[in-house]
Scaffold this motif. Structure first.
Motif, PDB file in Angstrom:
ATOM      1  N   CYS A  22       0.806  -1.213   0.000  1.00 15.77           N
ATOM      2  CA  CYS A  22       0.000   0.000   0.000  1.00 15.77           C
ATOM      3  C   CYS A  22       0.845   1.271   0.000  1.00 15.77           C
ATOM      4  O   CYS A  22       0.373   2.327  -0.399  1.00 15.77           O
ATOM      5  N   ALA A  23       2.040   1.182   0.497  1.00 11.80           N
ATOM      6  CA  ALA A  23       2.875   2.378   0.613  1.00 11.80           C
ATOM      7  C   ALA A  23       3.546   2.669  -0.730  1.00 11.80           C
ATOM      8  O   ALA A  23       4.067   1.766  -1.375  1.00 11.80           O
ATOM      9  N   PRO A  24       3.508   3.950  -1.163  1.00 11.20           N
ATOM     10  CA  PRO A  24       4.195   4.274  -2.418  1.00 11.20           C
ATOM     11  C   PRO A  24       5.701   4.135  -2.230  1.00 11.20           C
ATOM     12  O   PRO A  24       6.224   4.432  -1.155  1.00 11.20           O
ATOM     13  N   PRO A  25       6.390   3.674  -3.254  1.00 11.99           N
ATOM     14  CA  PRO A  25       7.838   3.526  -3.110  1.00 11.99           C
ATOM     15  C   PRO A  25       8.509   4.897  -3.021  1.00 11.99           C
ATOM     16  O   PRO A  25       8.101   5.845  -3.674  1.00 11.99           O
ATOM     17  N   LYS A  26       9.494   4.977  -2.157  1.00 15.67           N
ATOM     18  CA  LYS A  26      10.249   6.229  -2.034  1.00 15.67           C
ATOM     19  C   LYS A  26      11.213   6.339  -3.203  1.00 15.67           C
ATOM     20  O   LYS A  26      11.778   5.341  -3.634  1.00 15.67           O
ATOM     21  N   PRO A  27      11.399   7.567  -3.725  1.00 22.36           N
ATOM     22  CA  PRO A  27      12.368   7.690  -4.821  1.00 22.36           C
ATOM     23  C   PRO A  27      13.768   7.372  -4.318  1.00 22.36           C
ATOM     24  O   PRO A  27      14.135   7.732  -3.205  1.00 22.36           O
ATOM     25  N   VAL A  28      14.504   6.692  -5.133  1.00 26.34           N
ATOM     26  CA  VAL A  28      15.876   6.359  -4.785  1.00 26.34           C
ATOM     27  C   VAL A  28      16.740   7.565  -5.125  1.00 26.34           C
ATOM     28  O   VAL A  28      16.656   8.115  -6.215  1.00 26.34           O
ATOM     29  N   ARG A  29      17.541   7.998  -4.168  1.00 26.86           N
ATOM     30  CA  ARG A  29      18.412   9.167  -4.354  1.00 26.86           C
ATOM     31  C   ARG A  29      19.866   8.721  -4.292  1.00 26.86           C
ATOM     32  O   ARG A  29      20.190   7.756  -3.611  1.00 26.86           O
ATOM     33  N   LEU A  30      20.694   9.468  -4.997  1.00 28.69           N
ATOM     34  CA  LEU A  30      22.135   9.222  -4.959  1.00 28.69           C
ATOM     35  C   LEU A  30      22.863  10.548  -4.820  1.00 28.69           C
ATOM     36  O   LEU A  30      22.339  11.596  -5.192  1.00 28.69           O
ATOM     37  N   GLY A  31      24.074  10.486  -4.344  1.00 28.01           N
ATOM     38  CA  GLY A  31      24.932  11.669  -4.308  1.00 28.01           C
ATOM     39  C   GLY A  31      25.649  11.793  -5.642  1.00 28.01           C
ATOM     40  O   GLY A  31      26.292  10.855  -6.092  1.00 28.01           O
ATOM     41  N   ALA A  32      25.497  12.936  -6.284  1.00 27.33           N
ATOM     42  CA  ALA A  32      26.133  13.164  -7.594  1.00 27.33           C
ATOM     43  C   ALA A  32      27.180  14.268  -7.455  1.00 27.33           C
ATOM     44  O   ALA A  32      26.954  15.257  -6.762  1.00 27.33           O
ATOM     45  N   PRO A  33      28.336  14.128  -8.114  1.00 31.49           N
ATOM     46  CA  PRO A  33      29.371  15.164  -8.031  1.00 31.49           C
ATOM     47  C   PRO A  33      28.890  16.481  -8.627  1.00 31.49           C
ATOM     48  O   PRO A  33      28.045  16.501  -9.526  1.00 31.49           O
ATOM     49  N   ILE A  34      29.437  17.579  -8.123  1.00 31.49           N
ATOM     50  CA  ILE A  34      29.015  18.931  -8.509  1.00 31.49           C
ATOM     51  C   ILE A  34      30.164  19.644  -9.218  1.00 31.49           C
ATOM     52  O   ILE A  34      31.304  19.632  -8.747  1.00 31.49           O
ATOM     53  N   GLU A  35      29.819  20.291 -10.335  1.00 34.74           N
ATOM     54  CA  GLU A  35      30.776  21.084 -11.095  1.00 34.74           C
ATOM     55  C   GLU A  35      30.100  22.409 -11.431  1.00 34.74           C
ATOM     56  O   GLU A  35      28.881  22.465 -11.544  1.00 34.74           O
ATOM     57  N   ALA A  42      32.277  37.828 -12.789  1.00 32.25           N
ATOM     58  CA  ALA A  42      32.391  37.629 -11.343  1.00 32.25           C
ATOM     59  C   ALA A  42      32.984  36.254 -11.038  1.00 32.25           C
ATOM     60  O   ALA A  42      32.812  35.309 -11.807  1.00 32.25           O
ATOM     61  N   ALA A  43      33.661  36.170  -9.903  1.00 35.19           N
ATOM     62  CA  ALA A  43      34.118  34.877  -9.403  1.00 35.19           C
ATOM     63  C   ALA A  43      33.049  34.333  -8.465  1.00 35.19           C
ATOM     64  O   ALA A  43      32.377  35.094  -7.769  1.00 35.19           O
ATOM     65  N   ILE A  44      32.894  33.033  -8.453  1.00 34.34           N
ATOM     66  CA  ILE A  44      32.010  32.372  -7.505  1.00 34.34           C
ATOM     67  C   ILE A  44      32.925  31.792  -6.427  1.00 34.34           C
ATOM     68  O   ILE A  44      33.650  30.825  -6.660  1.00 34.34           O
ATOM     69  N   ASN A  45      32.932  32.440  -5.260  1.00 33.98           N
ATOM     70  CA  ASN A  45      33.841  32.011  -4.188  1.00 33.98           C
ATOM     71  C   ASN A  45      33.485  30.642  -3.643  1.00 33.98           C
ATOM     72  O   ASN A  45      34.353  29.845  -3.304  1.00 33.98           O
ATOM     73  N   ARG A  46      32.185  30.407  -3.524  1.00 30.71           N
ATOM     74  CA  ARG A  46      31.697  29.102  -3.052  1.00 30.71           C
ATOM     75  C   ARG A  46      30.239  28.984  -3.450  1.00 30.71           C
ATOM     76  O   ARG A  46      29.549  29.986  -3.611  1.00 30.71           O
ATOM     77  N   PHE A  47      29.794  27.745  -3.601  1.00 31.00           N
ATOM     78  CA  PHE A  47      28.382  27.509  -3.876  1.00 31.00           C
ATOM     79  C   PHE A  47      28.003  26.125  -3.401  1.00 31.00           C
ATOM     80  O   PHE A  47      28.862  25.285  -3.123  1.00 31.00           O
ATOM     81  N   SER A  48      26.717  25.901  -3.277  1.00 32.19           N
ATOM     82  CA  SER A  48      26.222  24.590  -2.879  1.00 32.19           C
ATOM     83  C   SER A  48      24.947  24.275  -3.646  1.00 32.19           C
ATOM     84  O   SER A  48      24.231  25.171  -4.099  1.00 32.19           O
ATOM     85  N   VAL A  49      24.688  22.981  -3.772  1.00 30.93           N
ATOM     86  CA  VAL A  49      23.469  22.462  -4.377  1.00 30.93           C
ATOM     87  C   VAL A  49      22.852  21.522  -3.354  1.00 30.93           C
ATOM     88  O   VAL A  49      23.472  20.520  -2.988  1.00 30.93           O
ATOM     89  N   ASN A  50      21.674  21.880  -2.867  1.00 29.13           N
ATOM     90  CA  ASN A  50      21.037  21.101  -1.793  1.00 29.13           C
ATOM     91  C   ASN A  50      22.013  20.866  -0.637  1.00 29.13           C
ATOM     92  O   ASN A  50      22.094  19.786  -0.073  1.00 29.13           O
ATOM     93  N   ARG A  51      22.781  21.876  -0.330  1.00 29.76           N
ATOM     94  CA  ARG A  51      23.765  21.911   0.755  1.00 29.76           C
ATOM     95  C   ARG A  51      25.047  21.133   0.469  1.00 29.76           C
ATOM     96  O   ARG A  51      25.941  21.082   1.297  1.00 29.76           O
ATOM     97  N   GLY A  52      25.154  20.493  -0.695  1.00 32.83           N
ATOM     98  CA  GLY A  52      26.399  19.845  -1.091  1.00 32.83           C
ATOM     99  C   GLY A  52      27.287  20.875  -1.768  1.00 32.83           C
ATOM    100  O   GLY A  52      26.839  21.582  -2.666  1.00 32.83           O
ATOM    101  N   GLY A  53      28.542  20.995  -1.340  1.00 30.77           N
ATOM    102  CA  GLY A  53      29.408  22.073  -1.793  1.00 30.77           C
ATOM    103  C   GLY A  53      30.013  21.872  -3.164  1.00 30.77           C
ATOM    104  O   GLY A  53      30.427  20.770  -3.518  1.00 30.77           O
ATOM    105  N   GLY A  54      30.052  22.957  -3.926  1.00 34.33           N
ATOM    106  CA  GLY A  54      30.710  22.963  -5.227  1.00 34.33           C
ATOM    107  C   GLY A  54      32.032  23.694  -5.134  1.00 34.33           C
ATOM    108  O   GLY A  54      32.311  24.383  -4.156  1.00 34.33           O
ATOM    109  N   PRO A  55      32.874  23.590  -6.163  1.00 35.95           N
ATOM    110  CA  PRO A  55      34.180  24.261  -6.145  1.00 35.95           C
ATOM    111  C   PRO A  55      34.057  25.761  -6.407  1.00 35.95           C
ATOM    112  O   PRO A  55      33.040  26.230  -6.906  1.00 35.95           O
TER     113      PRO A  55
END
Length: 176
Positions: A22-35, A42-55
């Protein structure tokens, strides 16, 4: 074990198995590298995607450096968004005229310069992907951001975005 206990355990097992259907299946998530890619001066000093840090990214550049990771569903679905947060340096080459590194004059110049950094946050749709891959974040004029997360990369015909590497900021940006 008594027959009553066996029956109770058997009923619990059957009930548990039937509820799983009866329960809907939860979506399967994975950690993907960020670029990242900065298409502006402008320079981007730091950034994040869903709190995962990018260079960090120099002006008009990007790619080649990856950080880990942004959590995304293995399967893309309509309405999929990510939260991108970033700090931008609008004058990344200012330090060329500063006093020598390590001096009080340098520290004072840096403090004045860092006060001009701007911080941004955007909820960004993720371009459709068939297979989860590298998360590419494009920083565009007027603090706009575009995100892809597929198994393709900039420069390929099947990549969802074809931004020029150098884009100029307009005199005024539209208000969103």
């Amino acid at each position: 074990m008594s027959r009553v206990l066996i029956r109770v355990l058997w009923l619990m097992l059957i009930s548990g198995l039937s509820l799983q259907g009866c329960a809907p299946p939860k979506p399967v998530r994975l950690g993907a590298p960020i670029e990242g890619y900065s298409h502006t001066s402008a320079a981007i000093n730091r950034f994040s995607v869903n709190r995962g840090g990018g260079p960090n990214i120099s002006p008009y550049s990007g790619g080649g450096k990856q950080n880990c990771c942004a959590s995304l569903p293995v399967k893309w679905h309509p309405g999929l968004t990510v939260v991108v947060e970033w700090e931008k340096d609008p004058d990344p080459y200012a330090s060329a005229n500063w006093p020598p590194l390590g001096t009080d004059g340098y520290r004072a110049a840096y403090k004045l310069h860092a006060a001009k950094y701007t911080r941004h946050r955007a909820v960004v749709p993720v371009a459709r992907y068939e297979e989860l891959g590298l998360v590419n974040v494009h920083f565009l004029p007027c603090n706009q951001v575009a995100v892809s997360a597929g198994a393709t990369y900039p420069g390929r015909p099947d990549y969802p975005f074809h931004f020029p590497q150098k884009m100029q900021e307009p005199a005024t940006c539209p208000e969103y």
